[in-house]
Enzyme design. Structure first.
Site, PDB file in Angstrom:
ATOM      1  N   GLU A   1       0.839  -1.196   0.000  1.00 31.95           N
ATOM      2  CA  GLU A   1       0.000   0.000   0.000  1.00 31.95           C
ATOM      3  C   GLU A   1       0.872   1.243   0.000  1.00 31.95           C
ATOM      4  O   GLU A   1       2.013   1.210   0.443  1.00 31.95           O
ATOM      5  CB  GLU A   1      -0.957  -0.021   1.195  1.00 31.95           C
ATOM      6  CG  GLU A   1      -1.859  -1.258   1.168  1.00 31.95           C
ATOM      7  CD  GLU A   1      -2.894  -1.291   2.281  1.00 31.95           C
ATOM      8  OE1 GLU A   1      -3.280  -0.206   2.779  1.00 31.95           O
ATOM      9  OE2 GLU A   1      -3.319  -2.408   2.649  1.00 31.95           O
TER      10      GLU A   1
ATOM     11  N   THR B   1     -12.498  -2.973  -0.572  1.00 37.15           N
ATOM     12  CA  THR B   1     -13.650  -2.076  -0.664  1.00 37.15           C
ATOM     13  C   THR B   1     -14.202  -1.762   0.722  1.00 37.15           C
ATOM     14  O   THR B   1     -15.313  -2.169   1.091  1.00 37.15           O
ATOM     15  CB  THR B   1     -14.724  -2.699  -1.572  1.00 37.15           C
ATOM     16  OG1 THR B   1     -14.774  -4.127  -1.349  1.00 37.15           O
ATOM     17  CG2 THR B   1     -14.422  -2.455  -3.025  1.00 37.15           C
TER      18      THR B   1
ATOM     19  N   TRP C   1     -12.159  -8.722   6.112  1.00 39.50           N
ATOM     20  CA  TRP C   1     -11.197  -8.104   7.036  1.00 39.50           C
ATOM     21  C   TRP C   1     -11.970  -7.684   8.290  1.00 39.50           C
ATOM     22  O   TRP C   1     -12.795  -6.804   8.232  1.00 39.50           O
ATOM     23  CB  TRP C   1     -10.523  -6.894   6.396  1.00 39.50           C
ATOM     24  CG  TRP C   1      -9.616  -6.250   7.399  1.00 39.50           C
ATOM     25  CD1 TRP C   1      -9.908  -5.200   8.226  1.00 39.50           C
ATOM     26  CD2 TRP C   1      -8.283  -6.645   7.734  1.00 39.50           C
ATOM     27  NE1 TRP C   1      -8.849  -4.914   9.046  1.00 39.50           N
ATOM     28  CE2 TRP C   1      -7.837  -5.783   8.763  1.00 39.50           C
ATOM     29  CE3 TRP C   1      -7.426  -7.646   7.259  1.00 39.50           C
ATOM     30  CZ2 TRP C   1      -6.571  -5.898   9.333  1.00 39.50           C
ATOM     31  CZ3 TRP C   1      -6.172  -7.761   7.822  1.00 39.50           C
ATOM     32  CH2 TRP C   1      -5.748  -6.884   8.845  1.00 39.50           C
TER      33      TRP C   1
END
Length: 425
Positions: free
Chosen positions: A214, A278, A402
């Site tokens: 990331e 998302t 998650w």
């Protein structure tokens, strides 16, 4: 399956009468901490058994599954009160099949920290195809060890494929573009790191690999895709698929540090699968809002489908919410809460739960003991249903949760009702 939204005066007994199902079934399917403490606006999942089996002496889940042409894992999913264990007794009623038919098939992945509660892990493993311990970090060309043995072994014993997760988290537990940059500019370090990934996967028993870099720099976008392609080629002889976890983009040239180094087109050609992360529209630093508002989630999926095939994509699903102090001030920090805690907050502070039809997410407001006002956004059975339906409607390969560390029995009940869960073993 029906999802009932609690109204004033509702009790579990009245709901059992209203829907014509045993109260014991409602209690088992929802696993409420205290069934007497229903909150207006709370969701209750109602399922209708179509075929049951009464346990006889000598029965096991395996023998019952063979008798009814199903699997022990499916029986564990259909009977959450078993908590993932083959502990049954004569006279117990086991649900073989529910009246509602699954709408499609999904591969289900979930992330878990090594310190996850073992009872929680055991009870949710039957709902998974993949389990991803979080996370292997690296220092130049070396993997930093992870205490993952118990998670990997538990997954393998449950016939769930373990996934080795590689991230660019630094020593401060932050995703580091600089750490990624140093690796992506040094092909020798990449070669040695890839070799160590494969050695570790062989030694530990990992069957998939997931890379989650990331804040990759914009100038490193091509190098990142090349690294993923190189890793995929190295994994191919062992048959291990490669997933890349991706920031939730809605266009190719989306500005922002989180997005500019992630090129969906190049990555689609470099990996087997991608997880669309998302979630985190509502986050610890944002104003109060849904963590994964459905219109924004849909936008990400529709853009991703211009570069990936549906069979490459996992939809990210959050298993958490946030509690903001009002009025919101930039720089303030929201507190992370789990979905069960959110309902308990509503009960403790005598408030009701509301639902945003556009975002497809529940929320509530309460006043704490010091007079401070709070706003909480989280997930419930309705919001999970909406996300799973979106994944199925677009024909996506799977869903990625998650994370697994927070209990949310209703979420797994809804997932099981809507989708056949694919085995990857």
């Amino acid at each position: 399956m029906d999802i009932h939204v609690v109204q004033p005066g509702d009790t579990m007994y009245r709901l059992a009468q209203q829907y014509g199902v045993p109260m014991e079934r409602l209690l088992q399917d929802n696993q409420l901490p205290d069934p007497s403490q229903l909150v207006v606006g709370q969701t209750i999942v109602v399922q209708y058994p179509e075929l049951t089996h009464t346990v006889r002496s000598g029965d096991s889940l395996y023998s019952i599954a063979q008798t009814h042409n199903t699997t022990a894992a499916q029986l564990l999913r259909n009977n959450p009160a078993l908590q993932g264990r083959d502990l049954i007794y004569p006279g117990q009623v086991i649900v073989i099949k529910y009246a509602s038919q699954p709408q499609g098939t999904l591969t289900v992945n979930a992330y878990a920290y090594p310190y996850i509660d073992r009872g929680l892990l055991r009870s949710t493993l039957p709902y998974l195809s993949l389990l991803t311990p979080f996370t292997y970090r690296f220092d130049e060309e070396e993997l930093i060890p992870l205490r993952d043995e118990s998670l990997v072994n538990a997954a393998l014993q449950s016939r769930v494929a373990p996934v080795l997760h590689l991230s660019n988290l630094d020593g401060d537990e932050r995703f580091s573009g600089e750490l990624a940059h140093e690796l992506l500019q040094d092909e020798d370090d990449q070669k040695e790191l890839i070799e160590e990934i494969i050695r570790t996967a062989d030694q530990r028993g990992y069957q998939w690999v997931d890379v989650d870099f990331e804040f990759v720099r914009a100038e490193d976008a091509r190098a990142y895709a090349r690294f993923l392609a190189r890793l995929r080629r190295a994994l191919a002889p062992s048959g291990r698929p490669l997933i890349a976890a991706l920031a939730p983009k809605t266009s190719a040239n989306q500005p922002g540090r989180l997005y500019e180094g992630i090129d969906y087109r190049l990555i689609a050609q470099s990996v087997d699968f991608a997880l669309l992360m998302t979630y985190e529209w509502g986050n610890h630093a944002s104003p109060p809002m849904a963590v994964a508002p459905l219109p924004q989630v849909r936008q990400v999926v529709e853009y991703a489908l211009t570069e990936f095939t549906p069979n490459q994509l996992f939809l990210g699903i959050p298993n958490y919410g946030y509690d903001w102090t009002l009025p919101y001030r930039p720089g303030s920090q929201a507190k992370s809460v789990n979905n069960v805690e959110a309902v308990r907050l509503a009960w403790n502070h005598r408030t009701s739960i509301r639902y945003d039809e556009q975002a497809q997410a529940p929320w509530l407001r309460y006043v704490d003991d010091r007079g401070g006002e709070h706003e909480v956004w989280f997930e419930d059975a309705r919001s999970i249903q909406a996300k799973v339906k979106l994944a199925l409607d677009y024909g996506l390969y799977g869903a990625g949760v998650w994370n697994l560390d927070r209990p949310f029995p209703q979420g797994w009940t809804v997932l099981n009702a809507m989708a056949d869960i694919r085995s990857e073993m």
